[in-house]
Enzyme design. Structure first.
Site, mmCIF file in Angstrom:
data_model
loop_
_atom_site.group_PDB
_atom_site.id
_atom_site.type_symbol
_atom_site.label_atom_id
_atom_site.label_comp_id
_atom_site.label_asym_id
_atom_site.label_seq_id
_atom_site.Cartn_x
_atom_site.Cartn_y
_atom_site.Cartn_z
ATOM 1 N N HIS A 194 -4.897 3.771 -3.842
ATOM 2 C CA HIS A 194 -4.723 4.720 -4.940
ATOM 3 C C HIS A 194 -5.890 5.689 -5.067
ATOM 4 C CE1 HIS A 194 -1.595 1.913 -6.894
ATOM 5 N NE2 HIS A 194 -1.062 2.775 -6.055
ATOM 6 N N ARG A 301 10.285 2.263 5.932
ATOM 7 C CA ARG A 301 9.936 0.867 6.236
ATOM 8 C C ARG A 301 10.222 0.036 4.982
ATOM 9 N NH1 ARG A 301 5.475 3.530 9.233
ATOM 10 N NH2 ARG A 301 5.595 2.959 11.442
ATOM 11 N N GLU A 436 12.582 0.950 20.873
ATOM 12 C CA GLU A 436 11.150 0.645 20.941
ATOM 13 C C GLU A 436 10.837 -0.447 21.953
ATOM 14 O OE1 GLU A 436 9.765 -0.094 16.951
ATOM 15 O OE2 GLU A 436 11.412 -1.428 16.485
ATOM 16 N N ASN A 459 5.348 3.607 18.985
ATOM 17 C CA ASN A 459 4.238 2.649 18.863
ATOM 18 C C ASN A 459 4.587 1.380 19.642
ATOM 19 O OD1 ASN A 459 3.497 4.564 16.984
ATOM 20 N ND2 ASN A 459 4.109 3.342 15.231
ATOM 21 N N ASP A 460 5.756 0.833 19.331
ATOM 22 C CA ASP A 460 6.150 -0.375 20.046
ATOM 23 C C ASP A 460 6.598 -0.070 21.470
ATOM 24 O OD1 ASP A 460 5.707 -2.718 18.520
ATOM 25 O OD2 ASP A 460 7.191 -2.017 17.079
ATOM 26 N N ARG A 470 -0.674 -3.410 20.743
ATOM 27 C CA ARG A 470 -1.070 -2.209 19.988
ATOM 28 C C ARG A 470 -2.189 -2.485 18.993
ATOM 29 N NH1 ARG A 470 4.386 -1.193 16.381
ATOM 30 N NH2 ARG A 470 3.071 -0.285 14.781
ATOM 31 N N CYS A 507 10.138 8.630 15.742
ATOM 32 C CA CYS A 507 9.500 8.305 14.479
ATOM 33 C C CYS A 507 8.188 7.542 14.670
ATOM 34 C CB CYS A 507 10.434 7.533 13.562
ATOM 35 S SG CYS A 507 10.937 5.940 14.246
HETATM 36 C C1 PEP Z 1 7.128 2.144 16.171
HETATM 37 O O1 PEP Z 1 7.091 1.035 16.704
HETATM 38 O O2 PEP Z 1 6.872 3.216 16.771
HETATM 39 C C2 PEP Z 1 7.473 2.284 14.751
HETATM 40 C C3 PEP Z 1 7.625 3.470 14.196
HETATM 41 O O3 PEP Z 1 7.611 1.137 14.018
HETATM 42 P P1 PEP Z 1 6.371 0.279 13.475
HETATM 43 O O4 PEP Z 1 5.128 1.096 13.674
HETATM 44 O O5 PEP Z 1 6.682 -0.007 12.051
HETATM 45 O O6 PEP Z 1 6.426 -0.937 14.347
HETATM 46 MG MG MG Z 2 8.015 -0.669 15.743
#
Ligand code: PEP
Ligand code: MG
Length: 600
Positions: A194, A301, A436, A459-460, A470, A507
């Site tokens: 915050h 999420r 992913e 990301n995944d 990661r 995303c």
């Molecule tokens: C991802 O894996 O790219 C993703 C957007 O999901 P998270 O980062 O929540 O695993």
């Molecule tokens: Mg993910």
């Protein structure tokens, strides 16, 4: 980094130069004192009066926040006010006074520490924020009972200074006067805390999560703080101060340009319309996504609904949340990602044996399909919210076609049940696949046939393609979403979606960064979902580049041998359209290959 540098997370952009004012803001030492039985009721009255006064004070802070930062930001104080109205908590303090004859401050401290320990034990990042808010209230009440002013720490700041603290709450942040406090450094806190949200709204540069700040920074130490990069430089030389000032001028020039594009469409110079949506992890981020004109939420999420709670969220609570988010983006979709639980994110109601390889374990859609009672509740909430807004459902960590088939079956069954039960709900919702894993990317053509859309979680996808955890800091320089292997998969997914006539988006975090957004457009993605604070920068980039040039750069990138080569050639291509120095004053183009039209 040398000994003069400290690293944290930049949570509010901008440079600050000034001497350090080190603030020790913590629960005060409360002497253990018992009172005679005859005075017990007086202590209870003192407690009630202190709580009432502090509540009034927090309401004043809320009004100040509304004035200075905005209505949404002022809601940050709702939680503190609720805590001061929490009858159960307050009567537990009163009981302690009566039973043990403690002073009001001692009893309040005792109960406050009990709450802190319970919340800390959950390990939930969202509760951590609440904990800071709670500490803010507890310090105020105790200081008040001990006849001390909780805000005295700010007095005595007479020249533009950088405040350094272990932890900063929103109550103190909103009182900061930019004339005197030019920057904020804290050991605790994250981008979404915050205090960070308020510092950002007030335009005060801030770096949080700076381990060891209190120990390393003596009061009066001259500092240069960079709230964009998350760095703190101790004892800067005159040249370093001059460089910091130049950097700040560049940042402001960019900020002005970004402000100008907020209400403009995201269209490339050759007329390709790019849809920019926001990624929302916590309800706090909705305001930023809306203010930056996100065209819906591309990744909602939902884990926060469950993490840190001892019970599962009810269908009604979820329906209410999804509906609230949906209605915040009229005319645009909100893509709910079904629970991505598991791995390191297993909440209390799910405790099972620890797994040797949690990232390859019982995660995401696997958990949901094995535990239909939680999955069905979430699906029903999505269907109910979809009666009032454009709600889509997206399944994480898909590796097999039957995971989509089974999810679709559950959606149809629940929609039919809702109709039978006479509950208002949509007859269906679009069901999409979050790509992913390499398995999903390789099967993208088949997945596109049986789903309504694809969205790549880079990301995944990077983690599983490169077999690089990661979250492992030791491997951080091997974690490259620009690796040619990942790019090939990204291309396969975009092509498969196009061939099937289904929308595809990205995303993962890479979409939030200009160079990668340029690459993704070149690979064929026309929808990107990005972190809300990055929306203006990505839009600004989109509006300067040509999609044809991006396609040519992406073609070249697919032929590159390494991620570094990919980045080099992207920088060269982007520099033809964008002043890279504006994005990063230290940006260097590959030696000997400077583009003729580079503006710097
Ligand atoms: C991802 O894996 O790219 C993703 C957007 O999901 P998270 O980062 O929540 O695993
Ligand atoms: Mg993910």
């Amino acid at each position: 980094m040398s000994e003069r540098w400290l690293k944290g997370i930049g949570v509010s952009a901008g440079m600050a130069v000034g001497p350090a004012v080190v603030v020790r803001w913590a629960l005060p030492e409360v002497p253990h004192r018992v009172v005679p039985r005859s005075q017990v009721e007086k202590e209870v009255r003192r407690l009630r009066a202190a709580v009432r006064d502090v509540k009034r004070h927090v309401q004043e802070l809320q009004a100040k926040a509304e004035d200075r930062a905005g209505v949404d930001e002022a809601r940050i104080f709702d939680f503190q006010i609720l805590m001061l109205e929490d009858k159960e908590f307050l009567s537990s303090v009163e009981d302690l006074i009566r039973e043990n004859h403690l002073t009001a401050e001692k009893a309040f401290e005792f109960k406050a520490l009990e709450v802190r320990d319970t919340w800390t034990a959950t390990g939930s990042p969202q509760l951590k924020d609440r904990l800071t808010d709670f500490a803010g209230v507890a310090i105020r009440v105790i200081e008040h009972l001990m006849h001390r002013g909780a805000d005295e720490v700010w007095e005595g700041i007479t020249q533009p200074s950088v405040v350094v603290a272990k932890e900063v709450g929103p109550g103190l942040t909103v009182q900061l006067d930019r004339e005197h406090v030019v920057g904020l450094i804290s050991e605790e806190g994250t981008r979404t805390s915050h205090a960070a949200i308020l510092a950002h709204s007030l335009g005060i540069p801030a770096v949080f999560g700076v381990a060891g700040a209190m120990e390393r920074i003596e009061p009066g130490t001259m500092l240069v703080m960079d709230g964009t990069r998350g760095t703190v430089l101790l004892h800067p030389t005159p040249q370093e101060i001059a460089e910091a000032k130049t950097r700040e001028l560049g940042r402001r020039a960019l900020a002005e340009q970004l402000e100008a594009v907020v209400d403009q469409p995201a269209v490339t110079v050759d007329g390709v319309r790019i849809v920019l949506r926001g990624n929302v992890d916590l309800p706090d981020e909705l305001a930023a996504a809306r203010n930056h004109r996100a065209e819906g939420v591309g990744l909602l999420r939902t884990e926060f609904l469950i993490m840190g709670h001892s019970a599962l969220p009810s269908e009604d609570d979820q329906t209410e949340y999804f509906r609230r988010v949906g209605q915040a983006f009229p005319g645009h979709p909100v893509v709910i990602r079904t629970y991505d639980l598991g791995g390191d994110k297993l909440p209390a109601p799910f405790r099972t044996q620890p797994e040797p390889n949690p990232q390859l374990g019982w995660r995401a859609i696997r958990v949901c399909l094995d535990r239909p009672e939680i999955f069905r509740t979430q699906v029903r909430a999505a269907l109910r919210a979809a009666a009032h807004a454009d709600i889509w459902l997206m399944i994480p960590l898909v590796t097999r076609l039957d995971e989509v088939d089974r999810t679709r079956a559950i959606v149809s069954e629940e929609a039919a049940k809702l109709t039978r039960e006479g509950i208002t709900a949509a007859a269906s919702v679009p069901v999409g696949v979050m790509v992913e894993t390499p398995a999903a990317a390789v099967l993208a053509d088949r997945l596109a046939e049986i789903s309504d859309f694809l969205s790549v979680g880079t990301n995944d996808l990077t983690q599983y393609t490169l077999a690089v955890d990661r979250g492992n800091a030791r491997l951080a320089d091997r974690f490259h979403p620009h690796d040619p292997s990942v790019l090939r998969l990204l291309k396969m997914v975009a092509d498969a979606a196009r061939a099937a006539g289904k929308p595809a988006s990205v995303c993962g975090e890479m979409a939030s960064e200009p160079l990668s957004a340029f690459l993704l457009i070149g690979l064929g993605y026309e929808t990107l979902s990005v972190a809300p604070p990055a929306l203006p920068l990505v839009k600004w980039t989109v509006r300067q580049v040509s999609a044809a040039r991006a396609r040519a750069a992406a073609e070249q990138a697919l032929q590159a041998r390494t991620a570094d080569e990919v980045l080099d050639l992207l920088r060269l291509a982007l520099a033809e359209a964008v002043d890279l120095k504006l994005l990063d004053p230290d940006a260097r183009l590959p030696a000997g290959r400077r583009a003729a039209s580079l503006k710097v």
